[in-house]
Motif scaffolding. Structure first.
Motif, PDB file in Angstrom:
ATOM      1  N   THR A 174       0.859  -1.182   0.000  1.00  0.00           N
ATOM      2  CA  THR A 174       0.000   0.000   0.000  1.00  0.00           C
ATOM      3  C   THR A 174       0.893   1.230   0.000  1.00  0.00           C
TER       4      THR A 174
ATOM      5  N   LEU B  41      -5.078   3.058   0.269  1.00  0.00           N
ATOM      6  CA  LEU B  41      -5.505   2.414  -0.974  1.00  0.00           C
ATOM      7  C   LEU B  41      -6.705   3.162  -1.510  1.00  0.00           C
TER       8      LEU B  41
ATOM      9  N   GLU C  72      -8.608   0.016  -5.715  1.00  0.00           N
ATOM     10  CA  GLU C  72      -7.569  -0.928  -5.298  1.00  0.00           C
ATOM     11  C   GLU C  72      -8.082  -1.870  -4.213  1.00  0.00           C
TER      12      GLU C  72
ATOM     13  N   LEU D 157      -1.190  -3.068  -8.763  1.00  0.00           N
ATOM     14  CA  LEU D 157      -0.746  -3.439  -7.421  1.00  0.00           C
ATOM     15  C   LEU D 157       0.429  -4.398  -7.506  1.00  0.00           C
TER      16      LEU D 157
END
Length: 307
Positions: free
Chosen positions: A35, A40, A44, A90
């Motif tokens: 993160t 986030l 996400e 991510l």
């Protein structure tokens, strides 16, 4: 506990990618999703939740280092999960003898926050977690950014910690010796007091939280300087060590970032294999380490690639 069926070498390989074996099964893993110091976007968070349902047990754990762990990922689906997370913007990681992902408190939005903790932590993470990814260290190196001396994120218990500070400046000539002094009443540690009818703040006791600045309607207390206090050599865990602050209060973010780079490279060059930064400092002496860090030149990731 089931007998481990994954070879030890493979467990070590995927650990370096951010996948930690679940001791209860031996063949499923917990994927550490990075993160931005605990932040986030909604998109996400939805992506992580969907990934947990697709590839894991459907559960997500939040770690103390502000990563999101997707639980119960089968070994054979690790590559598939990594590719899926990559498409969502991510990534996994945050393990091994390297700079670890940076953590911070919510000082950017907190009423007590003296610095933009989220912005600073993001810059440190970009430069030194990502930029120094190829730099192998004697041990892990943890960094935390706190917005004020409340120390919510425990900066002094990290290898390097940054704390926002505001140093009050007292002008006795403007003090009117009010019977109810707002500066005295506003000091959270009760070290501001009236002495001989004038406000006095003991610099040796002041924690530089800035709560007194601007309290006086006659402007007897203002801010002399705001900046960053840096602690080095802290650690938590099996052996608790509280880091020590450097003598200098940093006011320039660029100078602070240069100091952080020098500290990491100093640890790389002078730390013994397997020892934490606190051990290196204890072995070499705090004064010697501080002198090396404060007298050095700014460090940039580009300078050390391939070294």
């Amino acid at each position: 506990m089931n007998e481990t069926r994954i070879p030890a070498g493979e467990i070590a390989r995927v650990k370096a990618l951010g996948f930690l074996v679940d001791k209860r099964t031996g063949n499923t893993f917990n994927a550490r999703v990075l993160t931005r110091s605990g932040r986030l976007s909604a998109a996400e968070m939805r992506a992580i939740a969907e990934a947990a349902e697709r590839f894991g047990s459907g559960e997500v754990a939040v770690t103390v280092r502000q990563t999101a762990e997707i639980q119960g990922v089968p070994f054979e689906r690790i590559d598939e999960l990594r590719a899926w997370l990559d498409e969502a913007g991510l990534e996994t990681g945050g393990t091994g003898p390297r700079v670890r992902p940076v953590v911070s408190c919510k000082g950017t939005t907190c009423r007590f926050g003296l610095i933009d903790t989220c912005g600073l932590a993001a810059e440190i993470q970009e430069r030194f977690y990502k930029g120094f990814r190829g730099v192998r260290l004697p041990h892990k190196f943890k960094i935390a950014v706190g917005g004020c001396p409340n120390n919510c994120v425990k900066p002094a218990l990290n290898d390097l910690g940054v704390v926002g500070q505001r140093v009050p400046a007292v002008d006795p000539e403007k003090c009117r010796g009010c019977r109810k002094c707002l500066v005295e009443a506003g000091c959270p540690i009760r070290h501001a007091s009236l002495a001989d009818g004038r406000i006095c703040i003991d610099p040796a006791q002041c924690i530089r939280c800035g709560r007194c600045v601007g309290c006086c309607p006659f402007h007897a207390v203002g801010a002399s300087v705001s900046g960053f206090r840096v602690y080095i050599g802290g650690r938590s865990g099996r052996e608790l060590v509280c880091g020590r602050p450097l003598d200098r209060l940093f006011t320039d973010p660029a100078e602070l970032l240069g100091l952080i780079g020098r500290a990491i490279l100093f640890f790389r060059d002078h730390g013994a294999d397997g020892e934490r930064f606190s051990d290196t400092i204890a072995r070499l002496g705090f004064d010697a380490v501080q002198a090396a860090l404060l007298d050095g030149q700014p460090s940039d990731p580009a300078e050390i690639y391939g070294k």
